[in-house]
Design a protein around this motif. Structure first.
Motif, PDB file in Angstrom:
ATOM      1  N   TYR A 169      -1.548 -12.586  -5.570  1.00 31.42           N
ATOM      2  CA  TYR A 169      -1.763 -13.423  -4.390  1.00 31.42           C
ATOM      3  C   TYR A 169      -3.216 -13.896  -4.381  1.00 31.42           C
ATOM      4  N   GLN A 177      -0.753 -12.736   3.527  1.00 29.21           N
ATOM      5  CA  GLN A 177      -0.113 -11.438   3.273  1.00 29.21           C
ATOM      6  C   GLN A 177      -0.758 -10.351   4.125  1.00 29.21           C
ATOM      7  N   LEU A 389       7.561  -7.734   2.977  1.00 34.69           N
ATOM      8  CA  LEU A 389       6.749  -8.953   2.927  1.00 34.69           C
ATOM      9  C   LEU A 389       7.283 -10.085   2.059  1.00 34.69           C
ATOM     10  N   MET A 393       7.493 -13.937   3.418  1.00 36.34           N
ATOM     11  CA  MET A 393       6.536 -14.928   2.919  1.00 36.34           C
ATOM     12  C   MET A 393       7.269 -16.146   2.369  1.00 36.34           C
TER      13      MET A 393
END
Length: 422
Positions: A169, A177, A389, A393
């Motif tokens: 990321y 995040q 997550l 996302m």
């Protein structure tokens, strides 16, 4: 783990529950009962011999005081025979106890009566849906292309460093995040959960305690030199905080939340449904865990469902709630609700959370009890994702894409400190 007395006393219910799960090895129920009968027989014989040894030992003392040495020596000889026999019985007992445990470890939990009979995900019941859903139309692109366009996630760098399924990321992707994790934790703490920060590796006993072993051994990363497993979810270390614990009734309920990395081998996964963030080997997740008195656990399960619904409403994502059928319910669970969000660009539902009641299944393995009214009994354990997550996302990126960039929901923008990705 199911209790043998339950298998014996509720055999018909057990068999019906296992059939609802599409479980094939029904003979294991009779094998468990037979192994327990044999264990009890050996235990009775061992107890009888140990009692006889104690009795004769007392007689030897009296015989020696009375000067009856020959009779005392004869009694000693008999005691030696009993000791040799009892030693063999102890070995047999240990072997039979291991046999029984190996059988019990293979038996999944019995589904709650509300759980529908069914073979696979196609048989799950949709019990709630927040919106009617549709695609974004022409020009919408999936999250892996959005991640590349806005330099949010680099999947190729992850392959270079570790392999497929380990994304990197970057920039606003990393900040988003982190914002999601903080929001989920804060939301859970507001609901009375105590935050804990557990280890990300567990020993074998912990894996058995929550039911990952032996059922999911092939899906867990194993550190051979140290005999430790990388955790597939924070549920494992957090629930094991209470292994071998006897609670006082006044100390219940226990409510914990934890953030962790999660590691899953996902062996055999392939195809379009695993692209991008849809399925990873390493991902971040916030978990909630409850330890409850049995009479409260199903009301608590519904409370947890409402909590997850509230989070998804804040995220402004279309979602639905499913009650899993018997064939799709996890090994240790008695009832599970799955939450799925709508991926507008992929035009498919993505699972983002499961909330489960394990009743006494984990507690029996963990030896986790509480004492009330002068007696101890097993607690009920529950857990849920709040939230996982990657697919959150993915849905946030896809559903909020516009010609001017990706616009974040108000709640998350407050945490991220930016409201648009462009």
């Amino acid at each position: 783990m199911l209790q043998v007395n339950f298998l014996r006393d509720e055999k018909e219910r057990v068999l019906e529950g296992l059939k609802k799960r599409q479980f094939k090895n029904l003979e294991l129920v009779d094998e468990a009962i037979a192994a327990d009968d044999e264990r009890k027989r050996i235990q009775f014989e061992l107890d009888s011999q140990l009692s006889e040894i104690n009795k004769i030992s007392k007689e030897i003392g009296l015989l020696m005081k009375e000067g009856k040495k020959e009779e005392a020596e004869s009694a000693k000889s008999k005691t030696a025979q009993y000791k040799e026999s009892s030693s063999e019985l102890k070995s047999q007992l240990e072997g039979k106890e291991n046999d029984l445990m190996n059988i019990l470890y293979q038996l999944p939990n019995i589904p709650n009566e509300l759980v529908k009979n069914g073979a696979s995900a196609e048989d799950n019941e949709i019990i709630f849906q927040s919106h009617t859903v549709e695609g974004l139309g022409e020009g919408a692109i999936p999250h892996w292309e959005l991640a590349k366009k806005y330099n949010l996630i680099d999947f190729e760098l992850g392959v270079k460093i570790a392999g497929a399924g380990f994304p990197v990321y970057l920039g606003k992707g990393a900040r988003l995040q982190r914002a999601l994790v903080q929001y989920f934790l804060d939301k859970n703490v507001e609901k009375g959960y105590t935050e804990v920060n557990p280890p990300h590796v567990v020993n074998e006993a912990s894996g058995f305690g929550t039911g990952q072993l032996p059922d999911k051994e092939g899906q867990m990363y194993y550190i051979n030199e140290d005999k430790l497993y990388l955790i597939p979810t924070a549920e494992v270390p957090v629930t094991n905080l209470y292994r071998d614990v006897l609670f006082d009734e006044k100390d219940l309920p226990v409510k914990n939340t934890a953030f962790s990395q999660c590691y899953r081998r996902e062996a055999g996964s392939y195809g379009a449904h695993v692209r991008g963030l849809n399925r990873l080997h390493q991902f971040e997740k916030v978990e909630i865990v409850r330890i409850e008195k049995p009479e409260n656990s199903y009301a608590v399960l519904e409370e947890m469902v409402e909590h997850i619904k509230e989070i998804l409403t804040d995220l402004e994502l279309p979602f639905r709630v499913l009650r899993l059928c018997g064939g799709d319910t996890g090994f240790a669970s008695a009832m599970t609700y799955d939450f799925e969000v709508w991926s507008a660009a992929q035009e498919m539902w993505l699972e983002v959370s499961s909330v489960s009641n394990f009743e006494t299944f984990q507690a029996n393995r963990l030896k986790c009890r509480y004492k009330g009214d002068g007696k101890s009994q097993l607690v009920h354990t529950l857990n849920g994702s709040a939230m996982a997550l990657p697919r959150i996302m993915a849905a946030l990126l896809e559903n909020n894409q516009t010609a001017d960039g990706i616009r974040l929901p108000k709640k998350i923008a407050e945490y991220a400190r930016f409201d648009v990705i462009n």
